[in-house]
Write a protein that holds these residues in place. Structure first.
Motif, PDB file in Angstrom:
ATOM      1  N   THR A  93       0.831  -1.206   0.000  1.00  0.00           N
ATOM      2  CA  THR A  93       0.000   0.000   0.000  1.00  0.00           C
ATOM      3  C   THR A  93       0.863   1.252   0.000  1.00  0.00           C
ATOM      4  N   TRP A  94       2.064   1.163   0.595  1.00  0.00           N
ATOM      5  CA  TRP A  94       3.007   2.293   0.507  1.00  0.00           C
ATOM      6  C   TRP A  94       3.338   2.570  -0.956  1.00  0.00           C
ATOM      7  N   SER A  97       0.746   4.266  -3.170  1.00  0.00           N
ATOM      8  CA  SER A  97       0.577   5.715  -3.008  1.00  0.00           C
ATOM      9  C   SER A  97       1.139   6.480  -4.197  1.00  0.00           C
ATOM     10  N   ASP A 308       2.259  13.557  -1.196  1.00  0.00           N
ATOM     11  CA  ASP A 308       0.934  13.269  -1.719  1.00  0.00           C
ATOM     12  C   ASP A 308       0.485  14.422  -2.612  1.00  0.00           C
ATOM     13  N   LYS A 315       2.762  12.122   3.072  1.00  0.00           N
ATOM     14  CA  LYS A 315       1.837  11.065   3.462  1.00  0.00           C
ATOM     15  C   LYS A 315       2.569  10.024   4.297  1.00  0.00           C
ATOM     16  N   PHE A 318      -0.611   4.751   5.030  1.00  0.00           N
ATOM     17  CA  PHE A 318      -0.763   4.173   3.704  1.00  0.00           C
ATOM     18  C   PHE A 318      -1.883   3.131   3.701  1.00  0.00           C
TER      19      PHE A 318
END
Length: 318
Positions: A93-94, A97, A308, A315, A318
């Motif tokens: 998920t990092w 981004s 972001d 950010k 995440f």
């Protein structure tokens, strides 16, 4: 041979852009996020096809333990093997981004990163290497077919702890650039060194006492100081290489010393970060190691904040 774009990334505690071209120096430090937004300069990104292929060269003698940690990190970027459903956020998920970074055609950074091939080299260039040698070295590996030609790949050279690379620990902890191969194609390559002996206070912070800047205790590294320092710097280099591969993509400031997707968020790993403090992190109850994402095969990693494009902030969730 044409060498295109030379970007260097200095990742820990003193923010400076005082490095002269042709190497573009950026130091990621424990400072507040940059005030100006990253802008898109219209150039190509690593967006097509929908996969970024990593070609990894282990240069010098590295421990099996470190290699396992680093290859598990690559496996973590696009999938969550060994991650329980309740374990969030993840390294995957990092990386996702970065999908807000799109090219002129609206294509986003691929969510799939694959470690396609690994090769080893026991000091064929010696233990004291110039940056220009790395470009020639990668070019040779492609032209001799030790590695395939892949215009959407990243050729990553990881040097062992006893290898000195020009400006490593003095001007950078790693860098990404590009080189023309056989006058037909530009490929992106990168270097990250192992900081465990040469400069842990610079290139493995916050898992080592800072070499400069506000004092603060070293955190416990989940995979070892050297390996986790390398992972932080690989993450920074990959994000920059994908979103600004030829110095015409996403960056802020002088193109000779650009702030990129991660280097625009110096020294920030969690909420509440300030100079000398990486932010609020998760801590393993048994090992006391600090981390902010879960990875493949039960790994835990500490990954840097990403700029972001929507919120215009760094950010960290995440």
């Amino acid at each position: 041979m044409a060498i295109m774009l030379r970007k260097s990334l200095l990742f820990p505690l003193v923010f400076a852009l005082a490095l002269a071209p042709p190497s573009h120096g950026v130091n990621t430090s424990s400072l507040a996020p940059t005030s100006n937004a990253i802008q898109y300069h219209g150039g190509p990104l690593l967006t097509t096809p929908k996969t970024i292929n990593i070609y990894l060269i282990w240069y010098g003698a590295s421990s099996g333990k470190d290699r396992a940690s680093i290859t598990d990190f690559f496996a973590s970027l696009s999938r969550s093997n060994g991650v329980a459903p309740h374990q969030e956020p993840t390294a995957a998920t990092w990386w996702k981004s970065l999908q807000t970074y799109t090219d002129k055609a609206g294509n986003s950074i691929p969510c799939i990163v694959r470690l396609v091939k690994q090769i080893g080299d026991i000091y064929s260039l010696g233990k004291n290497i110039k940056r220009a040698q790395i470009a020639n070295y990668v070019k040779n590996k492609i032209e001799t077919r030790a590695l395939p030609l892949d215009s959407n790949g990243i050729y990553l050279v990881l040097t062992a702890r006893d290898v000195t690379v020009e400006r490593f620990c003095m001007g950078s902890c790693g860098f990404h650039s590009s080189v023309t191969v056989s006058t037909r194609s530009r490929v992106v390559y990168a270097h990250v060194g192992n900081p465990s002996v040469q400069c842990p206070g610079l290139c493995a912070w916050p898992f080592s006492l800072p070499a400069y800047g506000p004092p603060g205790p070293a955190l416990v590294a989940p995979n070892g100081v050297g390996a986790d320092g390398v992972v932080i710097n690989i993450a920074t280099v990959l994000a920059g290489a994908a979103t600004n591969p030829f110095n015409t993509g996403y960056f802020q400031g002088d193109p000779l010393a650009p702030l990129e997707a991660v280097t625009a968020c110096p020294g920030i790993f969690g909420e509440g970060a300030y100079p000398g403090y990486p932010g609020n992190l998760m801590v393993d109850k048994i090992s006391k190691a600090s981390y902010n994402v879960y990875g493949a095969n039960g790994r835990k990693f500490l990954l840097p904040a990403i700029w972001d494009l929507k919120s215009l902030k760094c950010k960290v969730t995440f």
